[in-house]
Scaffold this motif. Structure first.
Motif, PDB file in Angstrom:
ATOM      1  N   ASP A  82       0.871  -1.165   0.000  1.00  0.00           N
ATOM      2  CA  ASP A  82       0.000   0.000   0.000  1.00  0.00           C
ATOM      3  C   ASP A  82       0.915   1.223   0.000  1.00  0.00           C
ATOM      4  OD1 ASP A  82      -2.060   1.826   0.299  1.00  0.00           O
ATOM      5  OD2 ASP A  82      -2.317   1.440   2.424  1.00  0.00           O
ATOM      6  N   LEU A  83       1.148   1.797  -1.171  1.00  0.00           N
ATOM      7  CA  LEU A  83       2.145   2.847  -1.361  1.00  0.00           C
ATOM      8  C   LEU A  83       1.515   4.228  -1.288  1.00  0.00           C
ATOM      9  CD1 LEU A  83       5.113   3.502  -2.186  1.00  0.00           C
ATOM     10  CD2 LEU A  83       4.308   3.422  -4.562  1.00  0.00           C
ATOM     11  N   LYS A  84       2.173   5.128  -0.562  1.00  0.00           N
ATOM     12  CA  LYS A  84       1.776   6.537  -0.521  1.00  0.00           C
ATOM     13  C   LYS A  84       3.017   7.373  -0.803  1.00  0.00           C
ATOM     14  CE  LYS A  84      -1.947   5.910   2.737  1.00  0.00           C
ATOM     15  NZ  LYS A  84      -2.079   5.515   4.121  1.00  0.00           N
ATOM     16  N   LEU A  85       2.907   8.264  -1.774  1.00  0.00           N
ATOM     17  CA  LEU A  85       3.997   9.158  -2.161  1.00  0.00           C
ATOM     18  C   LEU A  85       3.573  10.584  -1.815  1.00  0.00           C
ATOM     19  CD1 LEU A  85       4.651   7.598  -5.673  1.00  0.00           C
ATOM     20  CD2 LEU A  85       5.976   7.195  -3.579  1.00  0.00           C
ATOM     21  N   TYR A  86       4.131  11.116  -0.741  1.00  0.00           N
ATOM     22  CA  TYR A  86       3.755  12.442  -0.262  1.00  0.00           C
ATOM     23  C   TYR A  86       4.536  13.525  -0.988  1.00  0.00           C
ATOM     24  CZ  TYR A  86       0.893  10.879   3.647  1.00  0.00           C
ATOM     25  OH  TYR A  86      -0.104  10.342   4.404  1.00  0.00           O
ATOM     26  N   VAL A  87       3.823  14.533  -1.470  1.00  0.00           N
ATOM     27  CA  VAL A  87       4.416  15.708  -2.083  1.00  0.00           C
ATOM     28  C   VAL A  87       4.768  16.725  -0.999  1.00  0.00           C
ATOM     29  CG1 VAL A  87       4.011  17.618  -3.695  1.00  0.00           C
ATOM     30  CG2 VAL A  87       3.098  15.341  -4.190  1.00  0.00           C
ATOM     31  N   ASN A  88       3.908  16.810   0.010  1.00  0.00           N
ATOM     32  CA  ASN A  88       4.115  17.688   1.163  1.00  0.00           C
ATOM     33  C   ASN A  88       3.458  17.023   2.371  1.00  0.00           C
ATOM     34  OD1 ASN A  88       1.316  18.285   0.944  1.00  0.00           O
ATOM     35  ND2 ASN A  88       1.751  19.976  -0.440  1.00  0.00           N
ATOM     36  N   ASN A  89       3.181  17.768   3.417  1.00  0.00           N
ATOM     37  CA  ASN A  89       2.617  17.157   4.631  1.00  0.00           C
ATOM     38  C   ASN A  89       1.208  16.610   4.460  1.00  0.00           C
ATOM     39  OD1 ASN A  89       4.879  17.558   6.256  1.00  0.00           O
ATOM     40  ND2 ASN A  89       4.238  19.616   6.813  1.00  0.00           N
ATOM     41  N   THR A  90       0.445  17.103   3.474  1.00  0.00           N
ATOM     42  CA  THR A  90      -0.954  16.704   3.359  1.00  0.00           C
ATOM     43  C   THR A  90      -1.344  16.080   2.025  1.00  0.00           C
ATOM     44  OG1 THR A  90      -1.520  18.959   2.698  1.00  0.00           O
ATOM     45  CG2 THR A  90      -1.752  18.421   5.025  1.00  0.00           C
ATOM     46  N   ASN A  91      -0.618  16.354   0.959  1.00  0.00           N
ATOM     47  CA  ASN A  91      -0.997  15.869  -0.366  1.00  0.00           C
ATOM     48  C   ASN A  91      -0.146  14.681  -0.781  1.00  0.00           C
ATOM     49  OD1 ASN A  91      -1.201  19.194  -0.597  1.00  0.00           O
ATOM     50  ND2 ASN A  91      -3.015  18.059  -1.224  1.00  0.00           N
ATOM     51  N   TYR A  92      -0.819  13.638  -1.270  1.00  0.00           N
ATOM     52  CA  TYR A  92      -0.084  12.436  -1.665  1.00  0.00           C
ATOM     53  C   TYR A  92      -0.832  11.647  -2.730  1.00  0.00           C
ATOM     54  CZ  TYR A  92      -3.301  10.111   1.610  1.00  0.00           C
ATOM     55  OH  TYR A  92      -4.427   9.664   2.264  1.00  0.00           O
ATOM     56  N   TYR A  93      -0.080  10.811  -3.426  1.00  0.00           N
ATOM     57  CA  TYR A  93      -0.608   9.837  -4.374  1.00  0.00           C
ATOM     58  C   TYR A  93      -0.593   8.489  -3.677  1.00  0.00           C
ATOM     59  CZ  TYR A  93       0.291  13.451  -7.824  1.00  0.00           C
ATOM     60  OH  TYR A  93       0.293  14.634  -8.518  1.00  0.00           O
ATOM     61  N   SER A  94      -1.616   7.668  -3.933  1.00  0.00           N
ATOM     62  CA  SER A  94      -1.650   6.371  -3.258  1.00  0.00           C
ATOM     63  C   SER A  94      -2.250   5.300  -4.156  1.00  0.00           C
ATOM     64  CB  SER A  94      -2.458   6.464  -1.958  1.00  0.00           C
ATOM     65  OG  SER A  94      -3.805   6.818  -2.237  1.00  0.00           O
ATOM     66  N   GLY A  95      -1.795   4.073  -3.921  1.00  0.00           N
ATOM     67  CA  GLY A  95      -2.313   2.927  -4.646  1.00  0.00           C
ATOM     68  C   GLY A  95      -1.556   1.664  -4.262  1.00  0.00           C
ATOM     69  N   GLN A  96      -2.055   0.550  -4.741  1.00  0.00           N
ATOM     70  CA  GLN A  96      -1.392  -0.733  -4.537  1.00  0.00           C
ATOM     71  C   GLN A  96      -0.323  -0.899  -5.604  1.00  0.00           C
ATOM     72  OE1 GLN A  96      -2.149  -3.235  -2.036  1.00  0.00           O
ATOM     73  NE2 GLN A  96      -2.969  -1.323  -1.232  1.00  0.00           N
ATOM     74  N   ALA A  97       0.823  -1.436  -5.213  1.00  0.00           N
ATOM     75  CA  ALA A  97       1.917  -1.597  -6.166  1.00  0.00           C
ATOM     76  C   ALA A  97       2.712  -2.856  -5.872  1.00  0.00           C
ATOM     77  CB  ALA A  97       2.853  -0.381  -6.106  1.00  0.00           C
ATOM     78  N   LEU A  98       3.235  -3.435  -6.932  1.00  0.00           N
ATOM     79  CA  LEU A  98       4.213  -4.514  -6.829  1.00  0.00           C
ATOM     80  C   LEU A  98       5.598  -3.898  -6.893  1.00  0.00           C
ATOM     81  CD1 LEU A  98       2.710  -7.163  -9.264  1.00  0.00           C
ATOM     82  CD2 LEU A  98       3.104  -7.471  -6.828  1.00  0.00           C
ATOM     83  N   ILE A  99       6.544  -4.472  -6.184  1.00  0.00           N
ATOM     84  CA  ILE A  99       7.931  -4.036  -6.289  1.00  0.00           C
ATOM     85  C   ILE A  99       8.498  -4.746  -7.523  1.00  0.00           C
ATOM     86  CG2 ILE A  99      10.154  -3.808  -5.127  1.00  0.00           C
ATOM     87  CD1 ILE A  99       7.967  -2.704  -3.324  1.00  0.00           C
ATOM     88  N   SER A 100       8.758  -3.982  -8.580  1.00  0.00           N
ATOM     89  CA  SER A 100       9.225  -4.581  -9.824  1.00  0.00           C
ATOM     90  C   SER A 100      10.742  -4.583  -9.937  1.00  0.00           C
ATOM     91  CB  SER A 100       8.609  -3.856 -11.021  1.00  0.00           C
ATOM     92  OG  SER A 100       8.924  -2.480 -10.987  1.00  0.00           O
ATOM     93  N   GLY A 101      11.413  -3.889  -9.056  1.00  0.00           N
ATOM     94  CA  GLY A 101      12.865  -3.877  -9.062  1.00  0.00           C
ATOM     95  C   GLY A 101      13.406  -3.318  -7.765  1.00  0.00           C
ATOM     96  N   LEU A 102      14.529  -3.841  -7.334  1.00  0.00           N
ATOM     97  CA  LEU A 102      15.183  -3.376  -6.117  1.00  0.00           C
ATOM     98  C   LEU A 102      16.684  -3.465  -6.353  1.00  0.00           C
ATOM     99  CD1 LEU A 102      13.999  -3.983  -2.594  1.00  0.00           C
ATOM    100  CD2 LEU A 102      16.396  -4.367  -3.061  1.00  0.00           C
ATOM    101  N   SER A 103      17.367  -2.325  -6.240  1.00  0.00           N
ATOM    102  CA  SER A 103      18.809  -2.283  -6.489  1.00  0.00           C
ATOM    103  C   SER A 103      19.516  -1.718  -5.277  1.00  0.00           C
ATOM    104  CB  SER A 103      19.128  -1.390  -7.690  1.00  0.00           C
ATOM    105  OG  SER A 103      18.513  -1.871  -8.852  1.00  0.00           O
ATOM    106  N   ILE A 104      20.644  -2.314  -4.946  1.00  0.00           N
ATOM    107  CA  ILE A 104      21.481  -1.827  -3.856  1.00  0.00           C
ATOM    108  C   ILE A 104      22.864  -1.579  -4.444  1.00  0.00           C
ATOM    109  CG2 ILE A 104      22.511  -2.392  -1.623  1.00  0.00           C
ATOM    110  CD1 ILE A 104      19.972  -4.276  -1.297  1.00  0.00           C
TER     111      ILE A 104
END
Length: 128
Positions: free
Chosen positions: A83-105
């Protein structure tokens, strides 16, 4: 023209902040379906299916961020949605369900260890 400073942004998984990240990006897309007919001088299109993807990166902190970076790594290893939330500031955000399609270290000898995470949206994206 006023803008928004990125310093208030954050990434959350459910109710938990993902620590040590310093940037995220969001890509929105839509299929365009060609409806051009014989005799048309110009191409015509209608909108089709929408999609979204996102990415985030920052300092590696999997070993101490159990509900954030470690949860993302586990979701990747298990192939489960977050359950992903991407906050632009303290109150506004984009949200949705997501799969992790890549992970790099990345572990360079002359800099900090970093992590990059790629998300593929799984269904609708909302803006609050």
């Amino acid at each position: 023209m006023a803008g928004t400073a990125g310093k208030k942004g954050k990434v959350m998984i459910g109710a938990n902040s993902v620590t040590a990240l310093n940037s995220w990006s969001l890509e929105l897309g839509i299929d365009t379906l060609d409806t051009t007919a014989f005799g048309d001088d110009w191409k015509n299109f209608i909108s089709g299916l929408k999609e979204w993807s996102a990415s985030a990166e920052g300092a590696y902190n999997v070993h101490t961020d159990a509900n954030g970076q470690a949860a993302l790594q586990n979701a990747f290893l298990n192939g489960t949605d977050v359950d992903l939330k991407l906050y632009v500031n303290n109150t506004n955000y984009y949200s949705g369900q997501a799969l992790i399609s890549g992970l790099s270290i990345e572990d360079p000898v002359d800099d900090i260890v970093t992590i990059s995470i790629e998300f593929q949206g799984n269904g609708a994206l909302a803006y609050t």
